[in-house]
Design a protein around this motif. Structure first.
Motif, PDB file in Angstrom:
ATOM      1  N   ASP A  67       0.570  -1.348  -0.257  1.00 17.90           N
ATOM      2  CA  ASP A  67      -0.078  -0.018   0.212  1.00 17.90           C
ATOM      3  C   ASP A  67       1.061   1.100   0.174  1.00 17.90           C
ATOM      4  O   ASP A  67       1.167   1.881   1.242  1.00 17.90           O
ATOM      5  N   ALA A  68       0.758   2.155  -1.152  1.00 24.21           N
ATOM      6  CA  ALA A  68       1.801   3.122  -1.271  1.00 24.21           C
ATOM      7  C   ALA A  68       3.215   2.478  -0.648  1.00 24.21           C
ATOM      8  O   ALA A  68       3.969   1.941  -1.500  1.00 24.21           O
ATOM      9  N   ASP A  69       3.736   3.063   0.420  1.00 20.85           N
ATOM     10  CA  ASP A  69       4.682   3.190   0.414  1.00 20.85           C
ATOM     11  C   ASP A  69       5.314   2.410   1.608  1.00 20.85           C
ATOM     12  O   ASP A  69       6.343   2.417   2.387  1.00 20.85           O
ATOM     13  N   ARG A  70       4.491   1.458   1.954  1.00 21.06           N
ATOM     14  CA  ARG A  70       4.231   0.572   2.991  1.00 21.06           C
ATOM     15  C   ARG A  70       4.529  -1.474   2.541  1.00 21.06           C
ATOM     16  O   ARG A  70       3.744  -0.826   1.282  1.00 21.06           O
ATOM     17  N   TYR A  71       4.819  -2.036   3.060  1.00 20.26           N
ATOM     18  CA  TYR A  71       3.805  -3.126   3.734  1.00 20.26           C
ATOM     19  C   TYR A  71       2.424  -3.808   3.822  1.00 20.26           C
ATOM     20  O   TYR A  71       3.867  -3.824   5.770  1.00 20.26           O
ATOM     21  N   VAL A  72       1.967  -4.427   4.411  1.00 19.73           N
ATOM     22  CA  VAL A  72       0.447  -4.626   5.257  1.00 19.73           C
ATOM     23  C   VAL A  72       0.739  -5.985   5.553  1.00 19.73           C
ATOM     24  O   VAL A  72       0.420  -6.831   4.354  1.00 19.73           O
ATOM     25  N   LEU A  73       0.744  -6.376   6.567  1.00 19.64           N
ATOM     26  CA  LEU A  73       0.540  -8.116   6.722  1.00 19.64           C
ATOM     27  C   LEU A  73      -0.265  -8.731   7.926  1.00 19.64           C
ATOM     28  O   LEU A  73      -0.730  -7.701   8.577  1.00 19.64           O
ATOM     29  N   ASN A  74      -1.343  -8.890   7.032  1.00 22.64           N
ATOM     30  CA  ASN A  74      -2.759  -8.839   8.456  1.00 22.64           C
ATOM     31  C   ASN A  74      -2.604 -10.527   8.825  1.00 22.64           C
ATOM     32  O   ASN A  74      -2.815 -11.603   7.666  1.00 22.64           O
ATOM     33  N   ALA A  75      -2.549 -11.553   9.738  1.00 21.77           N
ATOM     34  CA  ALA A  75      -2.692 -12.635  10.027  1.00 21.77           C
ATOM     35  C   ALA A  75      -3.391 -13.327  10.853  1.00 21.77           C
ATOM     36  O   ALA A  75      -3.730 -12.051  12.116  1.00 21.77           O
ATOM     37  N   ASP A  76      -4.416 -14.229  10.219  1.00 24.01           N
ATOM     38  CA  ASP A  76      -5.218 -14.244  11.513  1.00 24.01           C
ATOM     39  C   ASP A  76      -5.389 -14.986  12.785  1.00 24.01           C
ATOM     40  O   ASP A  76      -4.262 -16.531  13.200  1.00 24.01           O
ATOM     41  N   LEU A  77      -5.099 -14.635  14.103  1.00 22.41           N
ATOM     42  CA  LEU A  77      -4.944 -15.020  15.170  1.00 22.41           C
ATOM     43  C   LEU A  77      -5.763 -14.923  16.495  1.00 22.41           C
ATOM     44  O   LEU A  77      -6.016 -14.574  16.907  1.00 22.41           O
ATOM     45  N   PRO A  78      -7.137 -15.905  15.771  1.00 23.90           N
ATOM     46  CA  PRO A  78      -8.289 -15.674  16.917  1.00 23.90           C
ATOM     47  C   PRO A  78      -8.046 -15.949  18.316  1.00 23.90           C
ATOM     48  O   PRO A  78      -7.923 -17.222  18.438  1.00 23.90           O
ATOM     49  N   GLY A  79      -8.311 -15.821  19.358  1.00 28.80           N
ATOM     50  CA  GLY A  79      -8.321 -16.248  20.137  1.00 28.80           C
ATOM     51  C   GLY A  79      -6.816 -16.277  21.294  1.00 28.80           C
ATOM     52  O   GLY A  79      -6.770 -17.035  22.142  1.00 28.80           O
ATOM     53  N   VAL A  80      -5.931 -15.708  20.420  1.00 31.39           N
ATOM     54  CA  VAL A  80      -5.042 -15.762  20.883  1.00 31.39           C
ATOM     55  C   VAL A  80      -4.577 -14.323  21.933  1.00 31.39           C
ATOM     56  O   VAL A  80      -4.941 -12.890  21.381  1.00 31.39           O
ATOM     57  N   ASP A  81      -4.378 -14.451  22.722  1.00 33.53           N
ATOM     58  CA  ASP A  81      -3.407 -13.684  23.497  1.00 33.53           C
ATOM     59  C   ASP A  81      -2.721 -12.297  23.063  1.00 33.53           C
ATOM     60  O   ASP A  81      -1.592 -12.877  22.791  1.00 33.53           O
ATOM     61  N   PRO A  82      -2.500 -11.115  23.104  1.00 33.03           N
ATOM     62  CA  PRO A  82      -2.050 -10.474  22.583  1.00 33.03           C
ATOM     63  C   PRO A  82      -0.587 -10.784  23.152  1.00 33.03           C
ATOM     64  O   PRO A  82       0.143  -9.799  22.123  1.00 33.03           O
ATOM     65  N   GLY A  83      -0.548 -10.652  24.044  1.00 28.77           N
ATOM     66  CA  GLY A  83       0.676 -10.035  25.481  1.00 28.77           C
ATOM     67  C   GLY A  83       1.627 -11.969  24.640  1.00 28.77           C
ATOM     68  O   GLY A  83       2.490 -11.782  25.259  1.00 28.77           O
ATOM     69  N   SER A  84       0.919 -12.958  24.361  1.00 26.98           N
ATOM     70  CA  SER A  84       1.820 -13.717  23.675  1.00 26.98           C
ATOM     71  C   SER A  84       2.338 -13.840  22.502  1.00 26.98           C
ATOM     72  O   SER A  84       2.701 -14.621  22.081  1.00 26.98           O
ATOM     73  N   VAL A  85       1.815 -12.567  21.767  1.00 25.51           N
ATOM     74  CA  VAL A  85       2.562 -12.421  20.315  1.00 25.51           C
ATOM     75  C   VAL A  85       3.904 -11.995  20.570  1.00 25.51           C
ATOM     76  O   VAL A  85       4.367 -11.289  21.399  1.00 25.51           O
ATOM     77  N   ASP A  86       4.525 -12.619  19.509  1.00 24.82           N
ATOM     78  CA  ASP A  86       5.838 -12.128  19.776  1.00 24.82           C
ATOM     79  C   ASP A  86       6.676 -11.696  18.297  1.00 24.82           C
ATOM     80  O   ASP A  86       6.617 -12.870  17.654  1.00 24.82           O
ATOM     81  N   ILE A  87       6.876 -11.017  18.075  1.00 22.39           N
ATOM     82  CA  ILE A  87       7.411 -10.390  16.333  1.00 22.39           C
ATOM     83  C   ILE A  87       8.335  -9.619  16.560  1.00 22.39           C
ATOM     84  O   ILE A  87       9.323  -8.560  17.495  1.00 22.39           O
TER      85      ILE A  87
END
Length: 144
Positions: free
Chosen positions: A35-55
């Protein structure tokens, strides 16, 4: 009321049960677009606690990890448990044309969005073309 046995739905239920209980990371479906000057990645993670996400980014490798815990009900006898639990893992080679320091992420309604900006040096740019003959004519005019 007559009940009929559908062997295909029973086979499907058994097969999905086997796939859900397999060891290793779970499937993390993603959409990726520019999208213009960026890439956008959307990942389906239903029911996942956002605190458990590590990038994290290591060189040109973007890694996304997440954990979803199994539902618990003390003293309950489970009749079926089809919602997958366990770890999720995806890795992406992001190339050299991105601004790794500017990567950001958000989590909303079970969807993790990672925005990866394109670096300034990788953006398209215009190159001015100079006419050498016009410069030479201008130099002659100045010296005369």
């Amino acid at each position: 009321m007559a009940m009929t046995f559908d062997p295909f739905s029973e086979l499907d239920r058994l097969a999905s049960g086997l796939l859900q209980s397999r060891p290793g990371p779970r499937v993390m479906p993603v959409d990726l677009y520019r999208d213009a000057d960026r890439y956008v990645l959307n990942a389906d993670l239903p029911g996942v606690d956002p605190g458990s996400v590590d990038i994290d980014v290591d060189g040109q490798l973007l890694t996304i990890r997440a954990q979803r815990t199994a539902g618990e009900a003390a003293g309950a006898k489970w009749l079926t448990q089809e919602r997958p639990s366990g770890s999720y893992l995806r890795q992406f080679s992001i190339g050299e044309g991105v601004d790794t320091a500017g990567i950001s992420a958000s989590y909303d309604n079970g969807v993790l969005s990672v925005v990866i900006p394109i670096s300034e040096r990788a953006k398209p740019r215009k190159i001015a073309v100079q006419s050498l003959s016009a410069e030479a004519d201008a130099q002659k005019t100045l010296t005369s």
